[in-house]
Design a protein around this motif. Sequence first.
Motif, mmCIF file in Angstrom:
data_model
loop_
_atom_site.group_PDB
_atom_site.id
_atom_site.type_symbol
_atom_site.label_atom_id
_atom_site.label_comp_id
_atom_site.label_asym_id
_atom_site.label_seq_id
_atom_site.Cartn_x
_atom_site.Cartn_y
_atom_site.Cartn_z
ATOM 1 N N LEU A 40 48.118 66.933 -56.209
ATOM 2 C CA LEU A 40 47.260 65.756 -56.841
ATOM 3 C C LEU A 40 46.097 66.709 -57.576
ATOM 4 N N ALA A 41 45.689 66.120 -58.708
ATOM 5 C CA ALA A 41 44.697 66.682 -59.532
ATOM 6 C C ALA A 41 43.350 65.953 -58.824
ATOM 7 N N LYS A 42 42.371 66.979 -58.609
ATOM 8 C CA LYS A 42 41.236 66.726 -57.778
ATOM 9 C C LYS A 42 40.312 66.074 -58.806
ATOM 10 N N PRO A 43 39.405 65.290 -58.412
ATOM 11 C CA PRO A 43 38.493 64.548 -59.615
ATOM 12 C C PRO A 43 37.596 65.103 -60.718
ATOM 13 N N ALA A 44 37.640 66.450 -60.739
ATOM 14 C CA ALA A 44 36.990 67.262 -61.866
ATOM 15 C C ALA A 44 38.162 67.462 -62.852
ATOM 16 N N LEU A 45 39.321 67.600 -62.287
ATOM 17 C CA LEU A 45 40.547 67.837 -63.168
ATOM 18 C C LEU A 45 41.085 66.388 -63.557
ATOM 19 N N ARG A 46 41.167 65.433 -62.950
ATOM 20 C CA ARG A 46 41.572 64.130 -63.460
ATOM 21 C C ARG A 46 40.558 63.617 -64.582
ATOM 22 N N GLU A 47 39.089 63.658 -64.417
ATOM 23 C CA GLU A 47 38.367 63.172 -65.320
ATOM 24 C C GLU A 47 38.307 63.882 -66.597
ATOM 25 N N PHE A 48 38.667 65.423 -66.409
ATOM 26 C CA PHE A 48 39.090 66.361 -67.655
ATOM 27 C C PHE A 48 40.295 65.747 -68.362
ATOM 28 N N TYR A 49 41.344 65.419 -67.723
ATOM 29 C CA TYR A 49 42.586 64.902 -68.345
ATOM 30 C C TYR A 49 42.158 63.712 -68.981
ATOM 31 N N GLN A 50 41.422 62.805 -68.442
ATOM 32 C CA GLN A 50 41.345 61.400 -69.133
ATOM 33 C C GLN A 50 40.500 61.610 -70.244
ATOM 34 N N LYS A 51 39.392 62.280 -70.415
ATOM 35 C CA LYS A 51 38.652 62.650 -71.523
ATOM 36 C C LYS A 51 39.380 63.363 -72.582
ATOM 37 N N THR A 52 40.276 64.370 -72.305
ATOM 38 C CA THR A 52 41.171 65.154 -73.374
ATOM 39 C C THR A 52 42.056 64.077 -74.014
ATOM 40 N N ARG A 99 33.934 75.043 -64.107
ATOM 41 C CA ARG A 99 33.387 75.983 -65.042
ATOM 42 C C ARG A 99 34.735 76.582 -66.067
ATOM 43 N N ARG A 100 35.902 76.217 -65.872
ATOM 44 C CA ARG A 100 36.830 76.763 -66.579
ATOM 45 C C ARG A 100 37.661 75.974 -67.206
ATOM 46 N N LEU A 101 37.212 74.623 -67.367
ATOM 47 C CA LEU A 101 37.954 73.597 -68.069
ATOM 48 C C LEU A 101 37.348 73.181 -69.306
ATOM 49 N N TYR A 102 38.001 73.619 -70.542
ATOM 50 C CA TYR A 102 37.445 73.650 -71.876
ATOM 51 C C TYR A 102 38.506 73.455 -72.753
ATOM 52 N N GLU A 103 38.555 72.393 -73.260
ATOM 53 C CA GLU A 103 39.635 71.899 -74.582
ATOM 54 C C GLU A 103 40.860 72.712 -73.983
ATOM 55 N N SER A 104 41.681 73.501 -74.674
ATOM 56 C CA SER A 104 42.704 73.906 -74.117
ATOM 57 C C SER A 104 42.844 74.604 -72.874
ATOM 58 N N SER A 105 41.804 75.239 -72.567
ATOM 59 C CA SER A 105 41.960 75.863 -71.366
ATOM 60 C C SER A 105 41.708 74.721 -70.088
ATOM 61 N N GLY A 106 42.893 75.036 -69.346
ATOM 62 C CA GLY A 106 43.254 73.969 -68.336
ATOM 63 C C GLY A 106 43.912 72.737 -68.687
ATOM 64 N N CYS A 107 43.991 72.502 -69.937
ATOM 65 C CA CYS A 107 44.468 71.198 -70.262
ATOM 66 C C CYS A 107 45.879 70.636 -69.457
ATOM 67 N N ALA A 108 46.669 71.417 -69.144
ATOM 68 C CA ALA A 108 47.986 71.293 -68.588
ATOM 69 C C ALA A 108 48.951 70.403 -69.393
ATOM 70 N N GLY A 109 48.751 70.790 -70.989
ATOM 71 C CA GLY A 109 49.447 69.783 -71.765
ATOM 72 C C GLY A 109 48.899 68.577 -72.181
#
Length: 579
Positions: A534-546, A246-256
Amino acid sequence: MTTTRFSLDLAEKLKAIVGSQYTLTDADKKKPYSNGIRLGGGEAYAVVRPSSLVEIWKVLQACVEADVIVIMQAANTGLTGGSTPNGADYDRPIVIISTMRISDIQLIDQGKQIVGLAGSTLFGLEERLKPYGREPHSVIGSSCIGASIVGGVCNNSGGALVQRGPAYTEMSLFAQVTENGELQLVNNLGIDLGSDPEEILANLQNQTYQETDVQFPDKRGSDNEYHERIRDVDAETPSRFNNDPRRLYESSGCAGKLAVFAVRIDTFPIPEKHQVFYIGTNDPAVMEQMRRDMLSTFTNLPVSGEYLHKSSYDISKKYGKDSYLVIDKLGTKYIPKMFSIKRTVDRWAEKFSFMPNKFSDRIMQYMSQMFPNHLPKRMEDFRAKYDHHWIVETSNDGVAEAQAYLDTFFKDNEGGYFSCTDREADQAILHRFVTGGALTRHHIMNGKDLGSIMTIDVAFPRNERDWFEVLPQDIDDKIAVKMYYGHFFCHVMHQNYIMKKGVDGKAVKKQILASYDVRGAEYPAEHNVGHEYLAKPALREFYQKTDPTNSFNSGIGGTSKLKNWQELSDEHTGCGCHK
């Protein structure tokens, strides 16, 4: 690194953009940027320190053209190594872009919102907002000294404040590399700044836009639903955690995984009235009952509720004393300067083999012990009586509500409380604030007799009642030092350990995290996954999309370090993360 035509060409391009003085290629000068303050470190081809947003853009263009990995770095105060290289296994050289020379903060709508440029800090924002009677999302009380505004958003940093949730915005200005390998600038600040990238960046930094250029889109500048989530004390999930979709959006949560130039975030009115209550008990169940009562029955949510176990109290008192004294006497604005001095002293000390490691820390520790006890008598009395300490801050109508509740509650329950004077409140909050760095100092001073540091940042479910850790004997026997502290209303705990000499800290951590999985906890709670989780699946997918080509901060969260997300063979994946 062997000198090649590539290395000469890129180095000269970077120097032409930011100047030779701010292009660091000497290993000694790169070290403060390529090593994390607690963990993480690796080889960087260069560190560049731009003075403008346009310079960042030009550096990015040169880096994308040269096909190198870029790590965007602000204060480098993260606790999980998430803003530095990590070991080897990278398939491309790494360039670190330090943003701290670009610290401008711009006010919107009389300070109700602000635009923080790439290197702006929370300390700077507090000072900027005071004349307007407002304060940032996070204030002193976070665990990261010197934290940056953009870094907080990129890392979903949580902070101490109960009503505001993790740092979050849907309005930012950033660059990303597309799947075709092209660098593009995306302006979602809600400010009309032009169309050409350099025009946009120059107009923002020079603040040449007009009031009529500022729009107010239907986008959030903060997590404005958090107060509802935290009140649901019977929910089986945590109230906040790093990989919350719910809180992964563009720069928010992008971890660089994006190059973020600026973020636009909400600010909040400074309460007209506030009161801090210092609570002590020997029974974890008493604290949990108070937590549930205050969140579910109070009309006015408390401002914050910072927890300290007695072990953390003692370690912070001894090994956080110098940081406490610096902030108390000189103010938070001196902290960045102090870090700069420390880095310089350590860099010079390392040139002499007879000088001890972390020389600046050792000198500051010895000097701090020359000063008298810095903590107030009533806190010290509570330390003698109670194992569990809770610093609860309330505001406005919540002051009387909390006072009446505590008076009634402690008629029938074990423990006690006192209402802090303004000075005691500052001392209590500052004592908690310096706790985060105290364990590292403890290890520096006593490391020859101890094993490695191991830290856990965990969010327990909102309905968890057995929150205080009791480790199985076989694990407890491997640990020399334990520190427990955290944001108790949020059920976010920082559980830090120093292993006994010879103990494999990574193996112990794996055991503890496995027990959290069974309990429905999430980790990390408010820090970047860095190179520790380890980045869990939702976070990993967000990184790859970003970041589809894996050009930024490659390897974060145990992900691939290779271009286009290729994978290494199993024998080269040892990042030390929980698996």
